[in-house]
Design a protein around this motif. Structure first.
Motif, PDB file in Angstrom:
ATOM      1  N   GLU A  50      14.867 -14.693  13.322  1.00  0.00           N
ATOM      2  CA  GLU A  50      16.281 -14.738  13.704  1.00  0.00           C
ATOM      3  C   GLU A  50      17.218 -14.638  12.507  1.00  0.00           C
ATOM      4  N   ASN A  51      16.713 -14.938  11.301  1.00  0.00           N
ATOM      5  CA  ASN A  51      17.539 -14.840  10.092  1.00  0.00           C
ATOM      6  C   ASN A  51      17.462 -13.473   9.430  1.00  0.00           C
ATOM      7  N   GLY A  52      16.656 -12.587   9.986  1.00  0.00           N
ATOM      8  CA  GLY A  52      16.489 -11.269   9.396  1.00  0.00           C
ATOM      9  C   GLY A  52      15.363 -11.209   8.371  1.00  0.00           C
ATOM     10  N   MET A  53      14.606 -12.307   8.217  1.00  0.00           N
ATOM     11  CA  MET A  53      13.503 -12.328   7.247  1.00  0.00           C
ATOM     12  C   MET A  53      12.281 -11.633   7.830  1.00  0.00           C
ATOM     13  N   ILE A  54      11.716 -10.708   7.045  1.00  0.00           N
ATOM     14  CA  ILE A  54      10.556  -9.968   7.511  1.00  0.00           C
ATOM     15  C   ILE A  54       9.268 -10.679   7.116  1.00  0.00           C
ATOM     16  N   SER A  55       8.215 -10.413   7.877  1.00  0.00           N
ATOM     17  CA  SER A  55       6.884 -10.942   7.580  1.00  0.00           C
ATOM     18  C   SER A  55       5.872  -9.872   7.955  1.00  0.00           C
ATOM     19  N   ILE A  56       5.111  -9.392   6.971  1.00  0.00           N
ATOM     20  CA  ILE A  56       4.142  -8.325   7.213  1.00  0.00           C
ATOM     21  C   ILE A  56       2.983  -8.845   8.050  1.00  0.00           C
ATOM     22  N   GLN A  57       2.606  -8.053   9.049  1.00  0.00           N
ATOM     23  CA  GLN A  57       1.510  -8.410   9.940  1.00  0.00           C
ATOM     24  C   GLN A  57       0.310  -7.482   9.809  1.00  0.00           C
ATOM     25  N   ASP A  58       0.546  -6.218   9.466  1.00  0.00           N
ATOM     26  CA  ASP A  58      -0.523  -5.228   9.492  1.00  0.00           C
ATOM     27  C   ASP A  58      -0.086  -4.023   8.662  1.00  0.00           C
ATOM     28  N   ARG A  59      -0.950  -3.006   8.600  1.00  0.00           N
ATOM     29  CA  ARG A  59      -0.620  -1.793   7.846  1.00  0.00           C
ATOM     30  C   ARG A  59      -0.929  -0.549   8.660  1.00  0.00           C
ATOM     31  N   LYS A  60      -0.074   0.438   8.531  1.00  0.00           N
ATOM     32  CA  LYS A  60      -0.351   1.756   9.089  1.00  0.00           C
ATOM     33  C   LYS A  60      -1.325   2.511   8.204  1.00  0.00           C
ATOM     34  N   LYS A  61      -1.121   2.379   6.900  1.00  0.00           N
ATOM     35  CA  LYS A  61      -1.934   3.134   5.954  1.00  0.00           C
ATOM     36  C   LYS A  61      -3.361   2.602   5.947  1.00  0.00           C
ATOM     37  N   ASP A  62      -4.276   3.501   5.742  1.00  0.00           N
ATOM     38  CA  ASP A  62      -5.691   3.154   5.765  1.00  0.00           C
ATOM     39  C   ASP A  62      -6.121   2.643   4.401  1.00  0.00           C
ATOM     40  N   ILE A  63      -5.616   1.455   4.028  1.00  0.00           N
ATOM     41  CA  ILE A  63      -5.904   0.943   2.696  1.00  0.00           C
ATOM     42  C   ILE A  63      -6.345  -0.511   2.758  1.00  0.00           C
ATOM     43  N   VAL A  64      -6.980  -0.917   1.681  1.00  0.00           N
ATOM     44  CA  VAL A  64      -7.332  -2.316   1.456  1.00  0.00           C
ATOM     45  C   VAL A  64      -6.580  -2.752   0.207  1.00  0.00           C
ATOM     46  N   ILE A  65      -5.915  -3.885   0.256  1.00  0.00           N
ATOM     47  CA  ILE A  65      -5.253  -4.405  -0.938  1.00  0.00           C
ATOM     48  C   ILE A  65      -6.016  -5.642  -1.381  1.00  0.00           C
ATOM     49  N   SER A  66      -6.812  -5.469  -2.419  1.00  0.00           N
ATOM     50  CA  SER A  66      -7.709  -6.519  -2.893  1.00  0.00           C
ATOM     51  C   SER A  66      -7.284  -6.968  -4.281  1.00  0.00           C
ATOM     52  N   GLY A  67      -6.875  -8.230  -4.381  1.00  0.00           N
ATOM     53  CA  GLY A  67      -6.443  -8.745  -5.675  1.00  0.00           C
ATOM     54  C   GLY A  67      -5.260  -7.990  -6.242  1.00  0.00           C
ATOM     55  N   GLY A  68      -4.391  -7.461  -5.363  1.00  0.00           N
ATOM     56  CA  GLY A  68      -3.215  -6.730  -5.808  1.00  0.00           C
ATOM     57  C   GLY A  68      -3.439  -5.250  -6.048  1.00  0.00           C
ATOM     58  N   GLU A  69      -4.696  -4.768  -5.924  1.00  0.00           N
ATOM     59  CA  GLU A  69      -5.011  -3.362  -6.143  1.00  0.00           C
ATOM     60  C   GLU A  69      -5.173  -2.644  -4.807  1.00  0.00           C
ATOM     61  N   ASN A  70      -4.538  -1.475  -4.672  1.00  0.00           N
ATOM     62  CA  ASN A  70      -4.693  -0.650  -3.483  1.00  0.00           C
ATOM     63  C   ASN A  70      -6.000   0.138  -3.562  1.00  0.00           C
TER      64      ASN A  70
END
Length: 537
Positions: A412-432
């Motif tokens: 309600e405050n406009g704050m976003i929260s990521i739930q999933d990804r469209k791109k077929d990637i894994v982000i492991s330890g900050g690395e795509n």
């Protein structure tokens, strides 16, 4: 009045007002003032011009977080050459592709990484090879410090425009070959201004380089820390003991760290109970996937550090949002931990939206999922020599917005929260990590008939690649290969951080009636015990 926004101006300001102040603490113990840093950058500029480098030529830098990276970056940009930082975790084939794609003329490489460049030397257009310890490396490399010692600091600075490309930062190749993200003087400058505000950077800050300088120019900190006249403390890698020691011995007040780094610090703290502060406030910024609330609580209540959660992508500057808006939470309340997990609100001058497939903003109900799109002065100019990818990234759902591929909800405050990804990637330890690249590698193994790679939850890395493999034998109980063999195979073919350690042999993979792989079923199965299909940690 209009004054061009140029990246060399950050060092110019530091030299003018902070010339005799300490600028850099080197990994080898030397300490340089801003006058020293400027002089060394000038000499490197002259070295490059003496070797025929002109405005617009590409100069690659392959270096951990040492003072050489700063000097090479500013030395390149001062003559209008395009700074092209390289990920030192890559393998020779990756360097061959990037050096050719960018048409790199000169490379400076730290002695620890010259071997990977030397392996592809004859198949790249690069003509000048410089390192910081030429006597210890194989091949014909010139010595950085010797070149500076024998070169006067006079060079010719060309006229530059703020709309000209000054850096190319390569993506991790998550959907095919790596793409060169082109950033102009203007985009780099305005992004640095934004992080100076939102990260509260001041001239008395002591910044510890735990974030790779190659990663979008260290989130713009090679500019902001320099321009503000603050101090850089360099590193050759990240270890918990070294971080805590730097906080105490160097008076570090600010650093960045992926959720993986936070986990490493909390584990070290639990085991060794180190001193965490030395009489001044410490701020730490983390990005991307949110760290667990328990980790945030440990950092703030046990370390007595202040955590800022920010979000972005290579193409967006990178930073476009933060959850560090204290009017939305009580500073002494545990409520702040759930808010700090969110990616948050847009930076100043940044239009961040979450839109449905028709390009309409989703409801602020914290449940309707859409894609994050962004428009702002820090967003990239284009992809290097890739107009098709450039057009697609700005036109998919909403014309004129960069499409991140991250799927989120909005409260309600406009704050976003990521739930999933469209791109077929894994982000492991900050690395795509590209799951497609991993699947292509697995298909090269003779005992693999079919394979699918998805992100699997990991307490240490946030998420890690997991492979579902249909063996050529047709029998998952007798696959004629071991998981250790597959792990070793991927480790030999790919950069070490892309190695697959989690493997499950299956009889078949889920497919649609038309034969299209349904990874969503595998992901739902893998993440069924988690609230969202994205790594935390």
């Amino acid at each position: 009045m209009e004054k061009p926004l140029l990246t060399p101006d950050f060092l110019n300001r530091a030299r003018k007002y902070y010339g005799e102040k300490e600028a850099v603490v080197a990994t080898t113990g030397e300490r340089y003032t801003y006058a020293d840093l400027g002089d060394r950058a000038d000499r490197f500029s002259a070295v490059l011009q003496n070797r025929g480098v002109e405005k617009g030529d590409r100069v690659a830098v392959l270096d951990p977080n040492t003072h050489y990276h700063l000097e090479a970056a500013y030395g390149s940009m001062q003559i209008g050459a395009i700074h092209t930082p390289l990920n030192y975790r890559l393998v020779p084939d990756d360097f061959e592709y990037i050096l050719n794609d960018a048409g790199v003329d000169v490379i400076y490489a730290d002695y620890a990484y010259t071997e990977a460049v030397e392996a592809v030397r004859d198949s790249v257009p690069t003509h000048t090879f410089i390192t910081n310890d030429a006597d210890t490396v194989e091949g014909d490399w010139e010595e950085f410090d010797s070149l500076l010692d024998e070169t006067d600091p006079e060079y010719e600075r060309p006229a530059m425009s703020e709309d000209e490309i000054i850096t190319i930062n390569y993506t991790s190749g998550t959907t095919g070959d790596p793409k060169g993200v082109c950033r102009t003087h203007r985009t780099e400058t305005l992004h640095a201004y934004l992080i100076s505000v939102h990260q509260n950077i001041a001239d008395d800050d002591v910044y510890l380089w735990t974030l790779p300088m190659f990663h979008v120019n260290g989130w713009g900190h090679i500019y902001a820390i320099t321009g503000m006249g603050a101090k850089h403390v360099c590193t050759r890698g990240v270890d918990a003991e070294g971080i805590f020691d730097a906080v105490i011995n160097e008076g570090v007040s600010y650093m960045c760290g992926a959720p993986t780094v936070l986990t490493m610090l909390t584990e070290y703290y639990d085991e060794y109970d180190p001193q965490t502060t030395a009489g001044r406030e410490v701020r730490i910024a983390t990005a991307g996937s949110s760290p667990p609330e328990a980790t945030i609580k440990t950092v703030e209540e046990q370390f007595d550090w202040y955590l800022k959660h920010v979000y972005g992508a290579t193409e967006t500057g990178p930073l476009i949002t933060t959850s560090d808006f204290s009017r939305f939470f009580d500073g002494d309340s545990d409520d702040r931990f759930s808010i700090k997990k969110r990616q948050g609100l847009g930076f100043l001058g940044t239009d961040v939206r979450v839109v449905d497939e028709d390009g309409n903003d989703v409801a602020r109900d914290d449940g309707t999922i859409g894609e994050i799109v962004v428009r702002g002065n820090q967003v990239m100019d284009k992809y290097w020599n890739n107009p098709e990818a450039t057009e697609k990234s700005f036109t998919d759902r909403v014309e004129g917005y960069y499409h991140t591929g991250d799927l989120a909800v909005v409260d309600e405050n406009g704050m976003i929260s990521i739930q999933d990804r469209k791109k077929d990637i894994v982000i492991s330890g900050g690395e795509n990590i590209s799951s497609i690249e991993l699947e292509d590698t697995l298909f090269d193994h003779p005992a693999v008939a079919n394979a699918a790679v998805i992100a699997s939850p990991s307490e240490k890395w946030g998420e890690t690649p997991k492979a579902f493999i249909v063996p050529a034998s047709g029998d998952p109980n007798n696959p004629e290969m071991t998981t250790d063999e597959i792990t070793k195979f991927t480790n030999e073919q790919l950069a070490s951080y892309k190695t697959i350690h989690r493997i499950e042999f299956v009889e078949e993979l889920p497919e649609t009636a038309t034969g299209k792989l349904q990874k969503n079923e595998l992901r739902e199965q893998e993440w069924e015990d988690d609230d969202q299909m994205i790594g935390q940690g």
